[in-house]
Design a protein around this motif. Structure first.
Motif, PDB file in Angstrom:
ATOM      1  N   SER A  75       0.847  -1.176   0.000  1.00 59.93           N
ATOM      2  CA  SER A  75       0.000   0.000   0.000  1.00 59.93           C
ATOM      3  C   SER A  75       0.886   1.230   0.000  1.00 59.93           C
ATOM      4  O   SER A  75       2.117   1.134  -0.005  1.00 59.93           O
ATOM      5  CB  SER A  75      -0.927  -0.011   1.214  1.00 59.93           C
ATOM      6  N   SER A  76       0.304   2.405   0.027  1.00 55.58           N
ATOM      7  CA  SER A  76       1.050   3.651  -0.093  1.00 55.58           C
ATOM      8  C   SER A  76       2.163   3.744   0.946  1.00 55.58           C
ATOM      9  O   SER A  76       1.937   3.565   2.139  1.00 55.58           O
ATOM     10  CB  SER A  76       0.099   4.839   0.070  1.00 55.58           C
ATOM     11  N   GLY A  77       3.384   3.969   0.471  1.00 51.15           N
ATOM     12  CA  GLY A  77       4.517   4.157   1.347  1.00 51.15           C
ATOM     13  C   GLY A  77       5.194   2.888   1.814  1.00 51.15           C
ATOM     14  O   GLY A  77       6.204   2.945   2.513  1.00 51.15           O
ATOM     15  N   GLY A  78       4.666   1.735   1.445  1.00 48.71           N
ATOM     16  CA  GLY A  78       5.235   0.475   1.900  1.00 48.71           C
ATOM     17  C   GLY A  78       6.263  -0.084   0.947  1.00 48.71           C
ATOM     18  O   GLY A  78       6.587   0.489  -0.092  1.00 48.71           O
ATOM     19  N   VAL A  79       6.806  -1.257   1.319  1.00 49.18           N
ATOM     20  CA  VAL A  79       7.823  -1.953   0.530  1.00 49.18           C
ATOM     21  C   VAL A  79       7.196  -3.197  -0.084  1.00 49.18           C
ATOM     22  O   VAL A  79       6.371  -3.867   0.540  1.00 49.18           O
ATOM     23  CB  VAL A  79       9.017  -2.357   1.437  1.00 49.18           C
ATOM     24  N   GLY A  80       7.589  -3.500  -1.312  1.00 47.55           N
ATOM     25  CA  GLY A  80       7.060  -4.680  -1.979  1.00 47.55           C
ATOM     26  C   GLY A  80       7.391  -5.963  -1.248  1.00 47.55           C
ATOM     27  O   GLY A  80       8.415  -6.066  -0.571  1.00 47.55           O
ATOM     28  N   GLY A  81       6.539  -6.959  -1.375  1.00 44.99           N
ATOM     29  CA  GLY A  81       6.742  -8.234  -0.702  1.00 44.99           C
ATOM     30  C   GLY A  81       7.732  -9.119  -1.432  1.00 44.99           C
ATOM     31  O   GLY A  81       7.998  -8.942  -2.626  1.00 44.99           O
ATOM     32  N   PRO A  82       8.309 -10.108  -0.723  1.00 46.44           N
ATOM     33  CA  PRO A  82       9.223 -11.062  -1.362  1.00 46.44           C
ATOM     34  C   PRO A  82       8.467 -12.014  -2.295  1.00 46.44           C
ATOM     35  O   PRO A  82       7.313 -12.363  -2.028  1.00 46.44           O
ATOM     36  CB  PRO A  82       9.828 -11.825  -0.177  1.00 46.44           C
ATOM     37  N   ALA A  83       9.143 -12.443  -3.347  1.00 46.16           N
ATOM     38  CA  ALA A  83       8.544 -13.489  -4.187  1.00 46.16           C
ATOM     39  C   ALA A  83       8.497 -14.802  -3.413  1.00 46.16           C
ATOM     40  O   ALA A  83       7.504 -15.529  -3.464  1.00 46.16           O
ATOM     41  CB  ALA A  83       9.345 -13.648  -5.471  1.00 46.16           C
ATOM     42  N   LEU A  84       9.562 -15.102  -2.664  1.00 45.97           N
ATOM     43  CA  LEU A  84       9.646 -16.367  -1.935  1.00 45.97           C
ATOM     44  C   LEU A  84      10.363 -16.168  -0.613  1.00 45.97           C
ATOM     45  O   LEU A  84      11.436 -15.559  -0.572  1.00 45.97           O
ATOM     46  CB  LEU A  84      10.399 -17.406  -2.778  1.00 45.97           C
ATOM     47  N   PHE A  92      11.444 -14.754 -10.727  1.00 49.49           N
ATOM     48  CA  PHE A  92      11.142 -14.342  -9.366  1.00 49.49           C
ATOM     49  C   PHE A  92      11.268 -12.824  -9.264  1.00 49.49           C
ATOM     50  O   PHE A  92      12.344 -12.264  -9.455  1.00 49.49           O
ATOM     51  CB  PHE A  92      12.087 -15.040  -8.389  1.00 49.49           C
ATOM     52  N   TYR A  93      10.129 -12.176  -8.976  1.00 55.35           N
ATOM     53  CA  TYR A  93      10.059 -10.718  -8.944  1.00 55.35           C
ATOM     54  C   TYR A  93       9.680 -10.242  -7.543  1.00 55.35           C
ATOM     55  O   TYR A  93       8.662 -10.663  -6.991  1.00 55.35           O
ATOM     56  CB  TYR A  93       8.993 -10.205  -9.914  1.00 55.35           C
ATOM     57  N   GLY A  94      10.499  -9.353  -6.979  1.00 55.53           N
ATOM     58  CA  GLY A  94      10.081  -8.682  -5.760  1.00 55.53           C
ATOM     59  C   GLY A  94       8.916  -7.759  -6.054  1.00 55.53           C
ATOM     60  O   GLY A  94       8.741  -7.291  -7.183  1.00 55.53           O
ATOM     61  N   GLY A  95       8.095  -7.495  -5.051  1.00 55.76           N
ATOM     62  CA  GLY A  95       6.939  -6.622  -5.242  1.00 55.76           C
ATOM     63  C   GLY A  95       7.348  -5.211  -5.638  1.00 55.76           C
ATOM     64  O   GLY A  95       8.400  -4.713  -5.238  1.00 55.76           O
ATOM     65  N   ILE A  96       6.532  -4.562  -6.433  1.00 57.20           N
ATOM     66  CA  ILE A  96       6.809  -3.219  -6.937  1.00 57.20           C
ATOM     67  C   ILE A  96       5.804  -2.244  -6.333  1.00 57.20           C
ATOM     68  O   ILE A  96       4.594  -2.468  -6.399  1.00 57.20           O
ATOM     69  CB  ILE A  96       6.720  -3.167  -8.472  1.00 57.20           C
ATOM     70  N   ALA A  97       6.321  -1.151  -5.748  1.00 56.72           N
ATOM     71  CA  ALA A  97       5.438  -0.107  -5.226  1.00 56.72           C
ATOM     72  C   ALA A  97       4.825   0.664  -6.381  1.00 56.72           C
ATOM     73  O   ALA A  97       5.438   0.824  -7.436  1.00 56.72           O
ATOM     74  CB  ALA A  97       6.232   0.830  -4.320  1.00 56.72           C
ATOM     75  N   ALA A  98       3.598   1.139  -6.176  1.00 56.56           N
ATOM     76  CA  ALA A  98       2.880   1.844  -7.245  1.00 56.56           C
ATOM     77  C   ALA A  98       3.603   3.110  -7.676  1.00 56.56           C
ATOM     78  O   ALA A  98       3.478   3.552  -8.821  1.00 56.56           O
ATOM     79  CB  ALA A  98       1.463   2.182  -6.773  1.00 56.56           C
ATOM     80  N   SER A  99       4.375   3.711  -6.764  1.00 60.28           N
ATOM     81  CA  SER A  99       5.029   4.986  -7.055  1.00 60.28           C
ATOM     82  C   SER A  99       6.376   4.842  -7.758  1.00 60.28           C
ATOM     83  O   SER A  99       7.032   5.832  -8.051  1.00 60.28           O
ATOM     84  CB  SER A  99       5.229   5.763  -5.749  1.00 60.28           C
ATOM     85  N   THR A 100       6.798   3.619  -8.012  1.00 57.16           N
ATOM     86  CA  THR A 100       8.115   3.412  -8.613  1.00 57.16           C
ATOM     87  C   THR A 100       8.076   2.208  -9.534  1.00 57.16           C
ATOM     88  O   THR A 100       7.220   1.338  -9.407  1.00 57.16           O
ATOM     89  CB  THR A 100       9.188   3.197  -7.528  1.00 57.16           C
ATOM     90  N   SER A 101       9.030   2.154 -10.448  1.00 55.75           N
ATOM     91  CA  SER A 101       9.140   0.995 -11.330  1.00 55.75           C
ATOM     92  C   SER A 101      10.185   0.012 -10.815  1.00 55.75           C
ATOM     93  O   SER A 101      10.448  -1.010 -11.445  1.00 55.75           O
ATOM     94  CB  SER A 101       9.519   1.443 -12.749  1.00 55.75           C
ATOM     95  N   ASN A 102      10.793   0.309  -9.656  1.00 58.13           N
ATOM     96  CA  ASN A 102      11.830  -0.557  -9.113  1.00 58.13           C
ATOM     97  C   ASN A 102      11.223  -1.703  -8.314  1.00 58.13           C
ATOM     98  O   ASN A 102      10.136  -1.585  -7.743  1.00 58.13           O
ATOM     99  CB  ASN A 102      12.769   0.248  -8.203  1.00 58.13           C
ATOM    100  N   TYR A 103      11.966  -2.810  -8.258  1.00 52.97           N
ATOM    101  CA  TYR A 103      11.546  -3.938  -7.437  1.00 52.97           C
ATOM    102  C   TYR A 103      11.966  -3.648  -5.997  1.00 52.97           C
ATOM    103  O   TYR A 103      13.107  -3.858  -5.603  1.00 52.97           O
ATOM    104  CB  TYR A 103      12.193  -5.235  -7.939  1.00 52.97           C
TER     105      TYR A 103
END
Length: 214
Positions: A36-45, A61-72
């Motif tokens: 959610s807003s301001g958080g960190v993406g979750g682990p794939a595994l 295997f992709y780490g979660g991506i925050a809506a405000s950035t294109s980075n994993y």
């Protein structure tokens, strides 16, 4: 919570094995949860707990991506609390972390922005089944560049990679070459980075490591 959840979470002595393709012949794709807003993406595994083990031979295997950035922003893999993981293949987008655990890297391709982290005492990440040089960064004693390639079961050298690794709070990153590297193709000709000599720890049982400076 604000942070994204894990797509796969193995614990309590479980064994997770991800290999080959699905029934349709497509490689498995695992994505960490979006935060959610301001958080960190979750682990794939996540693989955690004493007696818990994992084996990865293929997949994305992709780490979660925050809506405000294109980075994993999430980890592609987290192995913690005395779990063990062996990787022989797969593509990883997002950092890989061992926290009080062991990861054996015998294969795989790693996104340029992916860092391999050995975090904390008892954390050991070993590069094997290939030919690698370990070079400490001049500007950061925790950072190591792992340069080289894995060797496939057919004996053919894989893609040359420069993988960024970090040793934090007593963690160890090392190598245990099991191949004849005398005919190593070396880095691409455009590389001008210097070669540094690794520290060989007599207590490392054949693993070439850098100490943490402590």
């Amino acid at each position: 919570g604000q942070n994204g959840g894990a797509a796969i979470h193995a614990t309590n002595g479980a064994t997770v094995s991800l290999q080959n393709a699905n029934s349709e012949g497509t490689a498995i794709t695992v994505r960490g949860g979006a935060p959610s807003s301001g958080g960190v993406g979750g682990p794939a595994l996540i693989c955690e707990g004493e007696g818990t083990s994992g084996y990865i031979a293929s997949g994305e295997f992709y780490g979660g991506i925050a809506a405000s950035t294109s980075n994993y922003t999430g980890l592609s893999l987290l192995v913690r609390n005395m779990a063990e993981m062996t990787i022989t293949g797969g593509n990883f987008y997002g950092d890989i972390e061992a926290f009080g655990s062991k990861i054996q890297l015998n294969g795989g391709l790693f996104d340029d922005d992916t860092t391999v982290l050995a975090n904390g005492t008892g954390s050991i990440i070993t590069f094997g089944n290939g030919c690698f040089d370990l070079e400490r960064a001049e500007d950061d004693e925790t950072k190591i560049y792992v340069k080289g390639y894995f060797v496939g079961t057919d004996g053919v050298a894989g893609t040359y990679q420069t993988i960024t690794a970090r040793q934090l709070d007593g963690g160890i990153v090392g190598k245990s070459d099991s191949k004849d590297c005398s005919n190593s193709p070396g880095p691409p000709s455009s590389s001008t980075e210097p070669t540094l000599t690794p520290i060989i720890d007599p207590e490392s049982n054949g693993i070439i490591v850098f100490d943490d400076g402590g």
